[in-house]
Write a protein that holds these residues in place. Structure first.
Motif, PDB file in Angstrom:
ATOM      1  N   LEU A 136      -0.216   1.679  10.351  1.00  0.00           N
ATOM      2  CA  LEU A 136       0.058   1.557   8.654  1.00  0.00           C
ATOM      3  C   LEU A 136       0.352   0.391   8.095  1.00  0.00           C
ATOM      4  O   LEU A 136      -0.039   0.232   7.007  1.00  0.00           O
ATOM      5  N   ARG A 137       1.075  -0.713   8.944  1.00  0.00           N
ATOM      6  CA  ARG A 137       1.221  -1.893   8.119  1.00  0.00           C
ATOM      7  C   ARG A 137       0.180  -3.142   8.451  1.00  0.00           C
ATOM      8  O   ARG A 137       0.140  -3.894   7.717  1.00  0.00           O
ATOM      9  N   ARG A 138      -0.778  -2.677   9.413  1.00  0.00           N
ATOM     10  CA  ARG A 138      -1.703  -3.706   9.544  1.00  0.00           C
ATOM     11  C   ARG A 138      -2.564  -3.884   8.442  1.00  0.00           C
ATOM     12  O   ARG A 138      -3.081  -2.915   7.889  1.00  0.00           O
ATOM     13  N   ASP A 139      -2.921  -5.231   8.226  1.00  0.00           N
ATOM     14  CA  ASP A 139      -3.818  -5.440   7.302  1.00  0.00           C
ATOM     15  C   ASP A 139      -5.142  -4.805   7.341  1.00  0.00           C
ATOM     16  O   ASP A 139      -5.666  -4.883   8.560  1.00  0.00           O
ATOM     17  N   CYS A 140      -5.708  -4.317   6.245  1.00  0.00           N
ATOM     18  CA  CYS A 140      -7.211  -3.953   6.309  1.00  0.00           C
ATOM     19  C   CYS A 140      -8.034  -5.121   5.729  1.00  0.00           C
ATOM     20  O   CYS A 140      -7.846  -6.189   5.796  1.00  0.00           O
ATOM     21  N   ALA A 141      -8.837  -4.529   4.994  1.00  0.00           N
ATOM     22  CA  ALA A 141      -9.750  -5.718   4.415  1.00  0.00           C
ATOM     23  C   ALA A 141      -8.970  -6.388   3.310  1.00  0.00           C
ATOM     24  O   ALA A 141      -9.044  -7.651   3.184  1.00  0.00           O
ATOM     25  N   LEU A 142      -7.886  -5.964   2.937  1.00  0.00           N
ATOM     26  CA  LEU A 142      -7.058  -6.549   1.882  1.00  0.00           C
ATOM     27  C   LEU A 142      -5.695  -6.648   2.607  1.00  0.00           C
ATOM     28  O   LEU A 142      -5.174  -5.709   3.337  1.00  0.00           O
ATOM     29  N   PRO A 143      -4.926  -7.690   2.426  1.00  0.00           N
ATOM     30  CA  PRO A 143      -3.358  -7.584   3.060  1.00  0.00           C
ATOM     31  C   PRO A 143      -2.538  -6.503   2.634  1.00  0.00           C
ATOM     32  O   PRO A 143      -2.486  -6.054   1.419  1.00  0.00           O
ATOM     33  N   GLY A 144      -1.780  -5.893   3.538  1.00  0.00           N
ATOM     34  CA  GLY A 144      -0.774  -5.115   3.098  1.00  0.00           C
ATOM     35  C   GLY A 144      -0.924  -3.661   3.606  1.00  0.00           C
ATOM     36  O   GLY A 144      -0.091  -2.860   3.823  1.00  0.00           O
ATOM     37  N   GLY A 145      -2.242  -3.315   4.053  1.00  0.00           N
ATOM     38  CA  GLY A 145      -2.331  -1.966   4.557  1.00  0.00           C
ATOM     39  C   GLY A 145      -2.260  -0.766   3.983  1.00  0.00           C
ATOM     40  O   GLY A 145      -2.040  -0.909   2.708  1.00  0.00           O
ATOM     41  N   TYR A 146      -1.842   0.361   4.553  1.00  0.00           N
ATOM     42  CA  TYR A 146      -1.678   1.474   3.953  1.00  0.00           C
ATOM     43  C   TYR A 146      -0.277   1.539   3.134  1.00  0.00           C
ATOM     44  O   TYR A 146      -0.089   1.715   2.023  1.00  0.00           O
ATOM     45  N   GLU A 147       0.694   1.066   3.943  1.00  0.00           N
ATOM     46  CA  GLU A 147       2.239   0.889   3.425  1.00  0.00           C
ATOM     47  C   GLU A 147       2.344   0.133   2.308  1.00  0.00           C
ATOM     48  O   GLU A 147       2.973   0.083   1.330  1.00  0.00           O
ATOM     49  N   GLY A 148       1.644  -1.066   2.144  1.00  0.00           N
ATOM     50  CA  GLY A 148       1.352  -2.048   1.095  1.00  0.00           C
ATOM     51  C   GLY A 148       0.530  -1.740  -0.082  1.00  0.00           C
ATOM     52  O   GLY A 148       0.292  -2.578  -0.949  1.00  0.00           O
ATOM     53  N   GLY A 149      -0.056  -0.670  -0.144  1.00  0.00           N
ATOM     54  CA  GLY A 149      -0.995  -0.260  -1.028  1.00  0.00           C
ATOM     55  C   GLY A 149      -2.595  -0.894  -1.173  1.00  0.00           C
ATOM     56  O   GLY A 149      -3.263  -0.749  -1.940  1.00  0.00           O
ATOM     57  N   ALA A 150      -2.529  -1.642  -0.069  1.00  0.00           N
ATOM     58  CA  ALA A 150      -4.115  -2.372   0.139  1.00  0.00           C
ATOM     59  C   ALA A 150      -5.402  -1.236   0.187  1.00  0.00           C
ATOM     60  O   ALA A 150      -6.398  -1.398  -0.410  1.00  0.00           O
ATOM     61  N   VAL A 151      -5.173  -0.155   0.796  1.00  0.00           N
ATOM     62  CA  VAL A 151      -6.309   0.824   1.240  1.00  0.00           C
ATOM     63  C   VAL A 151      -6.446   1.394  -0.394  1.00  0.00           C
ATOM     64  O   VAL A 151      -7.685   1.316  -0.510  1.00  0.00           O
ATOM     65  N   ALA A 152      -5.427   1.766  -1.096  1.00  0.00           N
ATOM     66  CA  ALA A 152      -5.690   2.211  -2.275  1.00  0.00           C
ATOM     67  C   ALA A 152      -6.502   1.301  -3.268  1.00  0.00           C
ATOM     68  O   ALA A 152      -7.567   1.615  -3.981  1.00  0.00           O
ATOM     69  N   THR A 153      -6.194   0.018  -3.413  1.00  0.00           N
ATOM     70  CA  THR A 153      -6.713  -0.860  -3.986  1.00  0.00           C
ATOM     71  C   THR A 153      -8.147  -1.139  -3.530  1.00  0.00           C
ATOM     72  O   THR A 153      -9.289  -1.342  -4.410  1.00  0.00           O
ATOM     73  N   GLY A 154      -8.262  -1.155  -2.237  1.00  0.00           N
ATOM     74  CA  GLY A 154      -9.637  -1.295  -1.742  1.00  0.00           C
ATOM     75  C   GLY A 154     -10.462  -0.165  -2.135  1.00  0.00           C
ATOM     76  O   GLY A 154     -11.597  -0.415  -2.459  1.00  0.00           O
ATOM     77  N   TRP A 155     -10.206   1.182  -2.288  1.00  0.00           N
ATOM     78  CA  TRP A 155     -11.074   2.032  -2.744  1.00  0.00           C
ATOM     79  C   TRP A 155     -11.393   2.033  -4.239  1.00  0.00           C
ATOM     80  O   TRP A 155     -12.346   2.327  -4.414  1.00  0.00           O
ATOM     81  N   ASP A 156     -10.437   1.424  -4.867  1.00  0.00           N
ATOM     82  CA  ASP A 156     -10.712   0.993  -6.341  1.00  0.00           C
ATOM     83  C   ASP A 156     -11.882   0.104  -6.550  1.00  0.00           C
ATOM     84  O   ASP A 156     -12.756   0.377  -7.164  1.00  0.00           O
ATOM     85  N   HIS A 157     -11.832  -0.879  -5.508  1.00  0.00           N
ATOM     86  CA  HIS A 157     -12.900  -1.939  -5.607  1.00  0.00           C
ATOM     87  C   HIS A 157     -14.460  -1.211  -5.270  1.00  0.00           C
ATOM     88  O   HIS A 157     -15.332  -1.447  -5.844  1.00  0.00           O
ATOM     89  N   ILE A 158     -14.168  -0.366  -4.102  1.00  0.00           N
ATOM     90  CA  ILE A 158     -15.248   0.341  -3.781  1.00  0.00           C
ATOM     91  C   ILE A 158     -16.082   1.219  -4.676  1.00  0.00           C
ATOM     92  O   ILE A 158     -17.408   1.230  -4.998  1.00  0.00           O
ATOM     93  N   LEU A 159     -15.189   1.998  -5.541  1.00  0.00           N
ATOM     94  CA  LEU A 159     -15.580   2.915  -6.412  1.00  0.00           C
ATOM     95  C   LEU A 159     -16.160   2.256  -7.629  1.00  0.00           C
ATOM     96  O   LEU A 159     -17.051   2.676  -8.081  1.00  0.00           O
ATOM     97  N   ALA A 160     -15.658   1.153  -7.915  1.00  0.00           N
ATOM     98  CA  ALA A 160     -16.057   0.435  -8.980  1.00  0.00           C
ATOM     99  C   ALA A 160     -17.422  -0.287  -8.652  1.00  0.00           C
ATOM    100  O   ALA A 160     -18.420  -0.362  -9.567  1.00  0.00           O
TER     101      ALA A 160
END
Length: 169
Positions: A134-158
């Motif tokens: 959950l804490r591991r960085d994904c494509a963006l820093p912050g992982g799930y716990e830091g909100g990066a996954v949600a931000t990533g989906w915003d970029h992908i859907l855009a």
């Protein structure tokens, strides 16, 4: 009278799904076709892939049990997940194996008008991930716990929104 221990209830820890929606200025069939059939053309591969600049294709086997994968310039195939639902042009769901422990991503394509589609995304399964995942960085820093996954989906859907709205060349 019951003892306090008997009244205590333990509720399982839940991690809410990520939900995102976007309006696409294209019909539902076109939006579906761009999402499923032309992913390599619009998906922001850098940073949202394992191979980034090495990726030459993103394949979607549009059937239940099919795979979604990136293909690198040297032929290496990195699976992203397995198709769980493929109900053209309404619903697409797949496992998302990029998180380590698989989660699920589901998209619904709803016609709002002849040339307007609402795409609803829900990414679930976070309860199965351990704290490190959950804490591991994904494509963006912050992982799930830091909100990066949600931000990533915003970029992908855009990116999907832009690609589906473009006129065919």
């Amino acid at each position: 009278m019951t003892a306090p221990e008997e009244d205590a209830r333990v509720l399982p820890l839940t991690r809410p799904p990520i939900r995102r929606s976007v309006l696409v200025r294209a019909g539902r069939a076109r939006t579906w076709a761009v999402f499923v059939g032309r992913m390599a053309e619009w998906w922001p591969l850098d940073p949202f892939s394992a191979g980034k600049a090495r990726v030459r294709d993103v394949t979607v086997q549009a059937r239940v049990g099919g795979t979604v994968a990136e293909v690198w310039d040297d032929g290496t195939v990195i699976p992203w997940g397995e198709v769980l639902t493929c109900a053209e042009p309404e619903h697409f769901a797949m496992t998302w194996n990029i998180t380590g422990t698989p989660t699920e991503v589901a998209l619904r394509f709803r016609a709002v008008a002849p040339a307007l589609t609402k795409v609803d995304l829900e990414h679930t399964g976070w309860d199965r991930l351990d704290t490190d995942e959950l804490r591991r960085d994904c494509a963006l820093p912050g992982g799930y716990e830091g909100g990066a996954v949600a931000t990533g989906w915003d970029h992908i859907l855009a990116a999907l929104q832009r690609a589906a709205a473009q006129e065919d060349e």
